[in-house]
Design a protein around this motif. Structure first.
Motif, short mmCIF file in Angstrom:
data_model
loop_
_atom_site.label_atom_id
_atom_site.label_comp_id
_atom_site.label_asym_id
_atom_site.label_seq_id
_atom_site.Cartn_x
_atom_site.Cartn_y
_atom_site.Cartn_z
N PHE A 209 -28.49 -78.06 -8.27
CA PHE A 209 -29.73 -78.69 -8.73
C PHE A 209 -30.67 -78.90 -7.56
CE2 PHE A 209 -32.29 -82.50 -9.39
CZ PHE A 209 -32.94 -82.20 -10.57
N HIS A 210 -30.18 -79.50 -6.47
CA HIS A 210 -31.03 -79.74 -5.31
C HIS A 210 -31.52 -78.43 -4.70
CE1 HIS A 210 -30.19 -83.97 -5.46
NE2 HIS A 210 -28.90 -83.80 -5.25
N LEU A 211 -30.63 -77.46 -4.60
CA LEU A 211 -31.01 -76.18 -4.00
C LEU A 211 -32.02 -75.44 -4.87
CD1 LEU A 211 -30.64 -73.94 -1.91
CD2 LEU A 211 -28.68 -73.12 -3.24
N ARG A 212 -31.74 -75.35 -6.17
CA ARG A 212 -32.64 -74.59 -7.05
C ARG A 212 -33.99 -75.28 -7.20
NH1 ARG A 212 -27.98 -73.50 -11.58
NH2 ARG A 212 -26.76 -71.99 -10.35
N ARG A 213 -34.00 -76.59 -7.17
CA ARG A 213 -35.27 -77.29 -7.21
C ARG A 213 -36.13 -76.90 -6.00
NH1 ARG A 213 -36.45 -83.49 -5.38
NH2 ARG A 213 -38.71 -83.31 -5.40
N PHE A 214 -35.51 -76.88 -4.82
CA PHE A 214 -36.24 -76.51 -3.61
C PHE A 214 -36.73 -75.07 -3.69
CE2 PHE A 214 -35.94 -74.42 0.58
CZ PHE A 214 -36.98 -75.08 1.23
N GLU A 217 -39.70 -74.71 -5.96
CA GLU A 217 -40.96 -75.21 -5.42
C GLU A 217 -41.47 -74.38 -4.25
OE1 GLU A 217 -39.98 -79.25 -4.50
OE2 GLU A 217 -40.52 -79.97 -6.51
N GLN A 218 -40.56 -73.94 -3.39
CA GLN A 218 -40.98 -73.30 -2.14
C GLN A 218 -40.80 -71.78 -2.13
OE1 GLN A 218 -42.57 -75.02 0.17
NE2 GLN A 218 -42.30 -76.91 -0.98
N SER A 547 -52.53 -76.19 8.69
CA SER A 547 -52.41 -76.90 7.41
C SER A 547 -51.20 -76.42 6.62
CB SER A 547 -53.69 -76.71 6.60
OG SER A 547 -53.58 -77.30 5.34
N SER A 548 -51.04 -75.10 6.54
CA SER A 548 -49.92 -74.54 5.78
C SER A 548 -48.59 -74.89 6.45
CB SER A 548 -50.06 -73.02 5.67
OG SER A 548 -51.25 -72.68 4.99
N PHE A 549 -48.56 -74.81 7.77
CA PHE A 549 -47.32 -75.08 8.49
C PHE A 549 -46.91 -76.54 8.32
CE2 PHE A 549 -44.87 -76.43 12.15
CZ PHE A 549 -43.90 -75.45 12.23
N ASP A 550 -47.85 -77.45 8.45
CA ASP A 550 -47.53 -78.88 8.30
C ASP A 550 -46.87 -79.14 6.94
OD1 ASP A 550 -48.12 -80.13 10.68
OD2 ASP A 550 -50.21 -80.50 10.18
N ALA A 551 -47.47 -78.58 5.89
CA ALA A 551 -46.95 -78.82 4.55
C ALA A 551 -45.56 -78.20 4.39
CB ALA A 551 -47.91 -78.25 3.51
N ALA A 552 -45.39 -76.94 4.83
CA ALA A 552 -44.10 -76.27 4.68
C ALA A 552 -43.03 -76.94 5.54
CB ALA A 552 -44.23 -74.79 5.06
N TYR A 553 -43.37 -77.28 6.76
CA TYR A 553 -42.38 -77.86 7.67
C TYR A 553 -41.90 -79.21 7.14
CZ TYR A 553 -40.15 -78.01 12.28
OH TYR A 553 -39.24 -78.01 13.30
N ALA A 554 -42.83 -80.00 6.58
CA ALA A 554 -42.43 -81.29 6.00
C ALA A 554 -41.51 -81.08 4.80
CB ALA A 554 -43.67 -82.08 5.59
N ALA A 555 -41.85 -80.10 3.95
CA ALA A 555 -41.02 -79.83 2.77
C ALA A 555 -39.64 -79.33 3.18
CB ALA A 555 -41.71 -78.79 1.87
N TYR A 556 -39.58 -78.46 4.18
CA TYR A 556 -38.29 -77.94 4.63
C TYR A 556 -37.45 -79.07 5.24
CZ TYR A 556 -40.46 -73.27 4.29
OH TYR A 556 -41.08 -72.14 3.84
N ASN A 557 -38.10 -79.93 6.00
CA ASN A 557 -37.37 -81.05 6.62
C ASN A 557 -36.83 -82.00 5.56
OD1 ASN A 557 -36.60 -82.65 9.05
ND2 ASN A 557 -38.02 -84.12 8.16
N ASP A 558 -37.64 -82.29 4.54
CA ASP A 558 -37.18 -83.16 3.46
C ASP A 558 -35.98 -82.54 2.75
OD1 ASP A 558 -39.11 -85.02 4.00
OD2 ASP A 558 -40.45 -84.42 2.36
#
Length: 683
Positions: A209-214, A217-218, A547-558
């Motif tokens: 569930f956690h993996l497929r949700r990510f 989204e990404q 801008s794109s990197f900030d958003a992606a990096y935050a999502a990946y870190n979360d």
């Protein structure tokens, strides 16, 4: 006695007429409230029955109207409801029949269009047919929603809901039948949507569930790469006369950096910082560049990763031992006596990597005692590592002078090892090992200081040549002042350096690849590099990348934190632990002493920050990632050194993660939905 039926903003009310003038009247409602009604809003004057009876009987009669028949013989021109009532019922249609026709016409906009107070015009045949078809579709959909909701309540999940699970929960179309079914079932069963779906079998594995949700989204198009040719450096590069070695974990395949040391014992030592150089072969705005820019970074998780670049490209440029690899090298000439850098030189070349040293195998061997000569150093590159450790401590001390206070690492990092024999992506049910790794350990310190030195120097060097780059800066160490990315070389207070760019992980971070392109152009073109570099001053593309990197990096870190929290809870379950020792933070939060885990514990709300406690675990949920715990005992009377004020961002980073669902079972239907539902329920 005189009564009146009037329109109050689309709602029909009736009451006793108390008085009237030319343009208005006073009407007393059954509730006793008196209202002033404009004459234009009065639709019907009548003597009987009483208002409440008229409304009740008229609404019941309106439900029996044959609207299709009414539409057939309604005039083509505008007409009043009373006239149609006399045609439909009889010429002596009383107030109840007239009111019933008014209500019926008003509630059938697909047959009759309102053109004034109590005045209507019938819709065209095409409009009626289209509206009836839409109503039928709505009726069928409503029946389907109800059936799916019934299934969920019984503990079964229809395939369309299972297939749309992540969209329903996180990016819903609130008009979709799948979403409505989950909301309807949740309301009727009075259960949370996630709990309802789990019981119905829509979620068969919390890990998946956690993996497929990510991934939903990404990586909506999957994690694979299109067929991309493996590039090669175009120029014939000279081979450097160095014996380089890297320092990474055993799981690292994207080996971005290596070190070399020359001239030990001569008084003038040359430190080589060698960075893998994919920028020599990957050109901006090519297919491979676009693939990397879409991902922006490698995604890390215990037991698996999703790389920024295709594996074949990574293998072409990773600094694997035993071969010559293209590299961007920074040579730092250091005075061996005072350990001060004298000059810097950047080269594009090939380097021969002789060893890939691994943290997890050597951290217990390469210790501070062995590096400083207290104990015997029986491992490869002992003399080079001893010098590098000495230099790293000196560089760190100088940064801390600028920083104004020492960097403190009073909590360990943790390594997760998923025991999966075939090396494939974990399924989520494997045994897991969690081992602490002290931050600032000798090998960590050596690599960290070398990379900080390279990133700081290259950032300043690019600025001197007026070549734009992407920087990380922090104005001060004051609480709330965060690290920001930008295109100007500005101080980084947290690092204690005049400027700081990311350029040492080009296989793993897109920002580093961008900066490497700029550095390569500066090496090749010198003072004219600003004209030749891929990104020019004030290039809007750089801001888009940031801008794109900030958003992606935050999502990946979360996501990484989410999966690490999952495996931590799994480890607790596997060990069958019922109690944990922890240290209090703020607002009832506690941090477990030997695990990367923060949660709220009932009873800890009033304790001072840094208090050592033992907590009892009441329940763990690997789906919601929640921990339910309570204070069991306070350990000792004092507090730990962790009671000191945290570094900036520390408390934010420590906050426990939780699922944030976009589904809302308390949200009322939108006006459009309500109108459609009303139309669908009309006969």
């Amino acid at each position: 006695m005189s009564y009146a039926l009037f329109d109050d903003a689309g709602k029909f009310l009736a009451g006793r007429v108390m008085s009237h003038a030319d343009a208005s009247m006073q009407v007393e409602l059954d509730s006793g409230r008196r209202v002033k009604v404009k004459g234009a809003n009065v639709l019907l004057r009548f003597e009987s029955p009483e208002p409440a009876a008229l409304l009740e009987r008229a609404r019941a009669l309106a439900g029996e109207l044959d609207l299709e028949l009414s539409w057939e013989f309604a005039p083509e021109s505008e007409f009043g409801f009373a006239d149609l009532a006399r045609d439909y019922f009889d010429k002596n249609a009383d107030a109840v029949h007239q009111a019933a026709m008014l209500f019926g016409l008003f509630d059938a906009p697909h047959y009759f269009r309102r053109v004034g107070k109590g005045v209507f015009r019938k819709a065209s045949r095409e409009t009626v047919q289209a509206a009836l078809a839409a109503i039928e579709r709505k009726r069928v959909q409503a029946a389907q929603v109800s059936a799916w909701a019934d299934d969920l309540i019984r503990g079964e999940c229809a395939a369309p809901i299972r297939e749309q699970l992540y969209r329903i929960l996180f990016k819903p179309d609130k008009n979709s039948p799948e979403y409505k079914a989950v909301v309807d079932a949740s309301r009727r069963a009075q259960r949370a949507p996630l709990d309802l779906l789990r019981t119905a079998g829509a979620i068969d594995s919390p890990y998946q569930f956690h993996l497929r949700r990510f991934l939903y989204e990404q990586f909506p198009h999957g994690t694979g790469f299109a067929e991309l040719a493996v590039p090669d450096a175009k120029d014939e590069l000279p081979l450097a006369d160095v014996r380089a070695f890297s320092i990474d974990d055993s799981s690292t395949t994207e080996i971005d950096d290596a070190l070399s040391v020359q001239g030990l014992g001569t008084g003038a030592v040359v430190l080589g910082i060698h960075i893998a150089a994919p920028a020599l072969a990957i050109q901006p705005d090519t297919s491979l560049d676009r693939a990397a820019r879409e991902r922006l970074s490698t995604v890390y998780m215990p037991g698996h990763k999703i790389t920024m670049l295709p594996d074949a490209t990574v293998q072409r440029f990773t600094l694997t031992a035993g071969r010559d690899s293209p590299a961007l090298s920074l040579y730092v000439h250091v005075d061996e006596a005072d350990l001060r850098p004298q000059r810097f030189e950047t080269r594009i070349e090939r380097i021969h990597v002789v060893d890939n040293l691994r943290h997890d195998k050597l951290d217990g061997v390469i210790t501070e005692a062995s590096l400083t000569g207290v104990t015997r150093a029986d491992y490869p590159h002992a003399s080079e590592l001893a010098f590098l450790f000495k230099l790293a401590r000196e560089l760190k001390a100088r940064r801390e002078q600028v920083r104004g206070k020492p960097e403190t690492f009073n909590r360990p990092d943790y390594s997760f090892h998923i025991q999966r024999p075939d090396g494939a992506m974990p399924a989520g049910d494997e045994p897991v090992q969690i081992t602490p790794r002290v931050r600032g350990a000798p090998l960590d310190l050596i690599v960290a200081e070398a990379m900080i030195l390279a990133n700081s120097h290259w950032g300043g060097w690019l600025a001197e040549h007026n070549v734009p780059a992407i920087y990380r800066s922090q104005a001060s160490l004051a609480p709330g002042v965060k690290v920001r990315m930008g295109t100007k070389a500005m101080p980084h207070a947290g690092m204690g350096v005049s400027q700081y760019s990311w350029a040492t992980s080009p296989l793993r971070r897109y920002v580093d690849l961008v900066n490497q392109w700029q550095i390569v152009a500066t090496v090749r073109h010198g003072r004219t590099a600003a004209l030749a570099a891929p990104f020019k001053p004030r290039d809007a593309t750089l801001f888009s990348i940031i801008s794109s990197f900030d958003a992606a990096y935050a999502a990946y870190n979360d996501f990484q934190q989410t999966i690490e929290r999952y495996w931590t809870l799994r480890w607790i379950e596997q060990q069958q632990l019922r109690e944990l020792e922890a240290t209090t933070m703020n607002n009832g939060l506690v941090r477990v002493d030997t695990l990367p885990l923060v949660f709220k514990a009932v009873g800890c709300e009033g304790l001072p920050r840094g208090t050592r406690v033992r907590v009892a675990l009441k329940a763990l949920d690997t789906l919601t990632l929640e921990v339910h715990a309570a204070l069991l005992a306070r350990l000792g009377d004092g507090t730990t050194s962790d009671a000191a004020p945290p570094e900036p961002e520390d408390e934010d980073a420590a906050a426990p993660l939780g699922l944030q669902l976009a589904i809302d079972v308390t949200e009322p239907d939108t006006p459009a939905e309500a109108a459609t539902d009303a139309a669908a329920s009309s006969p």
